[in-house]
Design a protein around this motif. Structure first.
Motif, short mmCIF file in Angstrom:
data_model
loop_
_atom_site.label_atom_id
_atom_site.label_comp_id
_atom_site.label_asym_id
_atom_site.label_seq_id
_atom_site.Cartn_x
_atom_site.Cartn_y
_atom_site.Cartn_z
N LEU A 29 25.38 33.54 36.40
CA LEU A 29 25.24 32.19 36.92
C LEU A 29 23.78 31.87 37.21
O LEU A 29 23.00 32.76 37.53
CB LEU A 29 26.06 32.03 38.22
CG LEU A 29 27.57 32.15 38.12
CD1 LEU A 29 28.19 32.07 39.51
CD2 LEU A 29 28.15 31.07 37.21
N PRO A 30 23.38 30.58 37.14
CA PRO A 30 22.03 30.20 37.55
C PRO A 30 21.80 30.57 39.02
O PRO A 30 22.71 30.53 39.84
CB PRO A 30 22.02 28.68 37.35
CG PRO A 30 23.11 28.42 36.38
CD PRO A 30 24.16 29.44 36.64
N ARG A 33 23.00 28.38 41.88
CA ARG A 33 24.44 28.27 42.10
C ARG A 33 25.01 29.48 42.83
O ARG A 33 26.09 29.43 43.40
CB ARG A 33 25.18 28.10 40.77
CG ARG A 33 24.70 26.96 39.89
CD ARG A 33 24.96 25.60 40.53
NE ARG A 33 24.64 24.52 39.62
CZ ARG A 33 23.50 23.85 39.62
NH1 ARG A 33 22.55 24.17 40.50
NH2 ARG A 33 23.29 22.86 38.78
N ARG A 34 24.28 30.59 42.79
CA ARG A 34 24.83 31.84 43.32
C ARG A 34 25.05 31.79 44.82
O ARG A 34 25.97 32.45 45.34
CB ARG A 34 23.88 33.00 42.99
CG ARG A 34 23.76 33.29 41.51
CD ARG A 34 22.80 34.43 41.26
NE ARG A 34 22.53 34.62 39.84
CZ ARG A 34 21.69 35.52 39.34
NH1 ARG A 34 21.04 36.33 40.17
NH2 ARG A 34 21.51 35.61 38.05
N CYS A 37 28.44 31.19 45.87
CA CYS A 37 29.43 32.17 45.43
C CYS A 37 29.39 33.47 46.21
O CYS A 37 30.38 34.21 46.23
CB CYS A 37 29.23 32.46 43.94
SG CYS A 37 29.49 31.03 42.86
N ARG A 155 30.85 14.90 40.46
CA ARG A 155 31.37 16.24 40.15
C ARG A 155 31.40 17.13 41.39
O ARG A 155 32.34 17.89 41.59
CB ARG A 155 30.52 16.89 39.06
CG ARG A 155 30.65 16.21 37.69
CD ARG A 155 29.84 16.97 36.65
NE ARG A 155 30.39 18.29 36.44
CZ ARG A 155 29.65 19.33 36.05
NH1 ARG A 155 28.34 19.21 35.90
NH2 ARG A 155 30.22 20.50 35.85
N ARG A 156 30.38 17.03 42.22
CA ARG A 156 30.37 17.86 43.43
C ARG A 156 31.43 17.39 44.41
O ARG A 156 32.08 18.20 45.07
CB ARG A 156 28.99 17.85 44.09
CG ARG A 156 28.96 18.70 45.34
CD ARG A 156 27.58 19.03 45.75
NE ARG A 156 27.56 19.79 46.98
CZ ARG A 156 26.47 20.29 47.53
NH1 ARG A 156 25.29 20.10 46.95
NH2 ARG A 156 26.52 20.97 48.65
N ASN A 213 33.95 26.55 38.51
CA ASN A 213 33.56 25.15 38.70
C ASN A 213 32.22 24.98 39.39
O ASN A 213 31.83 23.85 39.71
CB ASN A 213 34.64 24.42 39.52
CG ASN A 213 35.95 24.31 38.79
OD1 ASN A 213 36.16 23.44 37.95
ND2 ASN A 213 36.86 25.23 39.10
N ASP A 215 29.24 24.96 38.49
CA ASP A 215 28.22 24.13 37.84
C ASP A 215 28.25 22.69 38.34
O ASP A 215 27.29 21.94 38.11
CB ASP A 215 28.43 24.13 36.32
CG ASP A 215 27.93 25.42 35.68
OD1 ASP A 215 27.16 26.14 36.34
OD2 ASP A 215 28.31 25.72 34.54
N VAL A 218 25.32 20.26 42.65
CA VAL A 218 24.00 19.72 42.34
C VAL A 218 23.27 19.48 43.64
O VAL A 218 23.88 19.20 44.67
CB VAL A 218 24.08 18.40 41.54
CG1 VAL A 218 24.63 18.64 40.16
CG2 VAL A 218 24.89 17.36 42.28
#
Length: 247
Positions: A29-30, A33-34, A37, A155-156, A213, A215, A218
């Motif tokens: 993952l970028p 984004r981590r 997670c 999306r977020r 999900n 991604d 933002v």
């Protein structure tokens, strides 16, 4: 019938494999984004360790006519606050609000375990605290938190909406099963199997959903959330007004 110890052994192995898989996934993952997670990975990893400890009988103490599984209690004290914190972070909430989403499930875990061990009037109070905590979290998520989330990019906002609904449903289901177990509706075996199944569904299922999900996360720059400090882009500003269908 499969022995309960076998169920715990399978659960511990499953958590360990899931944690290893998530770590491998995390590396792909970028970096930006981590951060969202890590708590989900930690929840699964801790469950692998605590389930193995419970299986070995480490930290399981007898209290009167009941027993207290300390590793299991610690597992819940870590996992549920972490997962609720992620749901709040996805809504770009402030540190104070995230703290509430950490504190409430921690209090629920303590209250439930006191209720299951002590019983009587204290047990009833503990059960009411568990139910009241879930109602409080639902109120916050559908009220103040959602009002803030509505201003996030599409999306977020949708990711938060799905995460919120998933946790409310799964943890609500766990509370129902746990209370039925305390009431004696299920025997020890059924309670143990259901508890492991729903617990794994919450931890591993939520982690998989989040990774698949993430991604959608933002940087908005418009809130006071602890993870979003970048300036908003023009594209983000243009995507603020919609709401996910079904809510």
């Amino acid at each position: 019938m499969i022995e309960l110890s076998t169920v715990y052994a399978v659960a511990a192995a499953g958590y360990a494999l899931a944690a290893l898989g998530l770590v491998a996934w995390l590396r792909r993952l970028p970096r930006d984004r981590r951060t969202y997670c890590y708590p989900a990975v930690a929840a699964v990893g801790v469950s692998a360790v605590t389930t193995a400890l419970s299986l070995a009988g480490v930290g399981v103490v007898a209290l009167g006519g009941a027993s207290l599984d300390i590793p299991s209690v610690l597992d819940d004290l870590i996992a549920y606050p972490l997962l609720w914190a992620v749901a709040a972070l996805l809504a770009d909430e402030s540190r104070r609000t995230v703290g509430v989403f950490v504190a409430v499930p921690a209090v629920q875990v303590v209250a439930f375990n006191v209720a299951s061990v002590v019983g009587g009037a204290v047990g009833i109070v503990g059960i009411l605290v568990v139910i009241g905590g879930h109602v409080l979290l639902a109120y916050l998520l559908f009220g103040p938190v959602w009002e803030r989330a509505r201003r996030l990019p599409d999306r977020r906002r949708l990711l938060h909406w799905k995460a919120r609904n998933l946790l409310l449903f799964l943890i609500g289901m766990l509370i129902v099963f746990a209370l039925l177990g305390v009431a004696g509706v299920f025997d020890t075996y059924v309670s143990g199997v259901l508890g492991e199944y729903v617990g794994a569904l919450i931890r591993v299922g939520f982690a998989g959903f989040l990774f698949a999900n993430v991604d959608a996360v933002v940087a908005t720059g418009e809130g006071s959330g602890p993870l979003d400090r970048l300036s908003p882009s023009d594209g983000d500003a243009a995507a603020v007004d919609g709401t996910p269908s079904g809510d």
